[in-house]
Design an enzyme around this catalytic site. Structure first.
Site, PDB file in Angstrom:
ATOM      1  N   ASP A  51      -3.639 -15.023   1.190  1.00  0.00           N
ATOM      2  CA  ASP A  51      -2.722 -14.639   2.263  1.00  0.00           C
ATOM      3  C   ASP A  51      -1.300 -15.133   1.970  1.00  0.00           C
ATOM      4  O   ASP A  51      -1.121 -16.165   1.320  1.00  0.00           O
ATOM      5  CB  ASP A  51      -3.217 -15.223   3.595  1.00  0.00           C
ATOM      6  N   ASN A  76      -6.796  -3.716   7.145  1.00  0.00           N
ATOM      7  CA  ASN A  76      -5.608  -3.389   6.327  1.00  0.00           C
ATOM      8  C   ASN A  76      -5.343  -1.882   6.252  1.00  0.00           C
ATOM      9  O   ASN A  76      -4.226  -1.468   5.928  1.00  0.00           O
ATOM     10  CB  ASN A  76      -5.736  -3.952   4.908  1.00  0.00           C
TER      11      ASN A  76
HETATM   12  C1  FPP Z   1      -2.378 -10.817   2.139  1.00  0.00           C
HETATM   13  O1  FPP Z   1      -1.000 -11.026   2.204  1.00  0.00           O
HETATM   14  C2  FPP Z   1      -2.793 -10.129   0.933  1.00  0.00           C
HETATM   15  C3  FPP Z   1      -3.352  -8.878   0.886  1.00  0.00           C
HETATM   16  C4  FPP Z   1      -3.569  -8.058   2.074  1.00  0.00           C
HETATM   17  C5  FPP Z   1      -3.742  -8.235  -0.364  1.00  0.00           C
HETATM   18  C6  FPP Z   1      -4.073  -9.114  -1.540  1.00  0.00           C
HETATM   19  C7  FPP Z   1      -3.872  -8.308  -2.772  1.00  0.00           C
HETATM   20  C8  FPP Z   1      -3.423  -8.765  -3.949  1.00  0.00           C
HETATM   21  C9  FPP Z   1      -3.157 -10.187  -4.229  1.00  0.00           C
HETATM   22  C10 FPP Z   1      -3.123  -7.854  -5.070  1.00  0.00           C
HETATM   23  C11 FPP Z   1      -4.210  -7.033  -5.657  1.00  0.00           C
HETATM   24  C12 FPP Z   1      -5.539  -7.626  -5.764  1.00  0.00           C
HETATM   25  C13 FPP Z   1      -6.354  -7.611  -6.841  1.00  0.00           C
HETATM   26  C14 FPP Z   1      -7.734  -8.133  -6.698  1.00  0.00           C
HETATM   27  C15 FPP Z   1      -5.931  -7.129  -8.176  1.00  0.00           C
HETATM   28  P1  FPP Z   1      -0.224 -10.439   3.467  1.00  0.00           P
HETATM   29  O2  FPP Z   1       0.318  -9.115   3.102  1.00  0.00           O
HETATM   30  O3  FPP Z   1      -1.127 -10.416   4.655  1.00  0.00           O
HETATM   31  O4  FPP Z   1       0.911 -11.502   3.631  1.00  0.00           O
HETATM   32  P2  FPP Z   1       1.643 -11.944   4.991  1.00  0.00           P
HETATM   33  O5  FPP Z   1       0.584 -12.595   5.839  1.00  0.00           O
HETATM   34  O6  FPP Z   1       2.658 -12.919   4.524  1.00  0.00           O
HETATM   35  O7  FPP Z   1       2.209 -10.728   5.599  1.00  0.00           O
END
Ligand code: FPP
Length: 249
Positions: free
Chosen positions: A21, A69
């Site tokens: 996250d 998501n």
């Molecule tokens: C949460 O950060 C992260 C995600 C929803 C996606 C995670 C994906 C990756 C790290 C990239 C691709 C993955 C792989 C396995 C190759 P957020 O967007 O919720 O952050 P925030 O809480 O700061 O808004």
């Protein structure tokens, strides 16, 4: 001594699950678009996967995309899906070199055809690898998974394959999408949020939980080793008392 050297190899968690996250906030802090945060998060995925393989962990599960998501802006969903495709294309070779087996949990039928095909191709290619199992939770939510298991159990009962009286916690575990994967011993969440966000709710009943303020794109091998060291200082009682654990040793 390095953090890695301090880890007791005889007391490793068998399964570590991670809620990655903070990509969006990391990017915003740098005045960039959220998608830049996701792209940078791929480096952390690589680091943590390598760290898990170096330690010889059996399972590493990463929460890559939740059912919720799908409600994000279309542009962000497309960017995450294309990031998955490019990462799978680029990293499958590395998975092979490191004897890592790729697996996935989630409502995979919901994925765009191209993503599903790429994912399945990497899963098939790495199927005979015997090292760390890297489990990607994609289009995953725990409530979906539990409801899906309930549906399958009900169908089996109606068909007469199982008796209603035979339904118990073990059976429910087996009917889960993650049925063949042992419960996580340790759950890590980055970015300073203290939530489990619909992730492996059934399976984390006795998991140790670890929260760090580090945002996912900043998370590196040493952050992972630090978390594992924290795990090793905990006493897992599974509902028992300390003295009982001592007598079992
Ligand atoms: C949460 O950060 C992260 C995600 C929803 C996606 C995670 C994906 C990756 C790290 C990239 C691709 C993955 C792989 C396995 C190759 P957020 O967007 O919720 O952050 P925030 O809480 O700061 O808004």
């Amino acid at each position: 001594m390095t953090l890695k050297d301090q880890i007791d190899r005889n007391n490793l968690p068998s399964h570590v699950a991670v809620i990655m996250d903070g990509n969006g906030r990391w990017a915003r802090q740098k005045g960039k678009h959220r998608i830049f945060g996701h792209k940078s998060g791929v480096t952390s995925v690589r680091e943590v996967t390598e760290a898990a393989a170096e330690l010889g962990l059996r399972y590493l599960t990463l929460y890559a995309f939740s059912t919720e998501n799908w409600n994000r802006p279309k542009e962000e969903i497309e960017a995450l899906m294309s990031l998955l495709v490019t990462s799978l294309s680029g990293e499958t070779k590395t998975l092979m070199e490191n004897n890592i087996r790729l697996m996935a949990i989630g409502d995979l039928q919901n994925l765009p055809g191209k993503v599903y095909k790429k994912l399945q191709a990497s899963i098939d290619k790495t199927a005979d690898n015997t090292g760390t199992r890297l489990v990607l939770a994609i289009s995953y939510s725990s409530r979906w998974e539990i409801a899906d298991a309930a549906k399958k159990i009900a169908a089996a009962a109606v068909k007469g394959d199982i008796k209603v009286d035979d339904i118990n916690t073990e059976m429910l575990s087996e009917y889960l999408n993650s049925g063949k994967i042992p419960d996580p011993d340790f759950l890590i969440r980055t970015s300073g949020e203290y939530r489990v966000s619909n992730f492996l709710l059934w399976q984390i009943a006795y998991s140790e939980l670890y929260f760090t303020d580090t945002l996912w794109p900043d998370f590196r091998k040493d952050d992972f080793f630090k978390a594992i060291l924290d795990y090793q200082h905990r006493e897992r009682r599974f509902g028992k008392i300390s003295e009982q654990l001592g007598s079992e040793k």
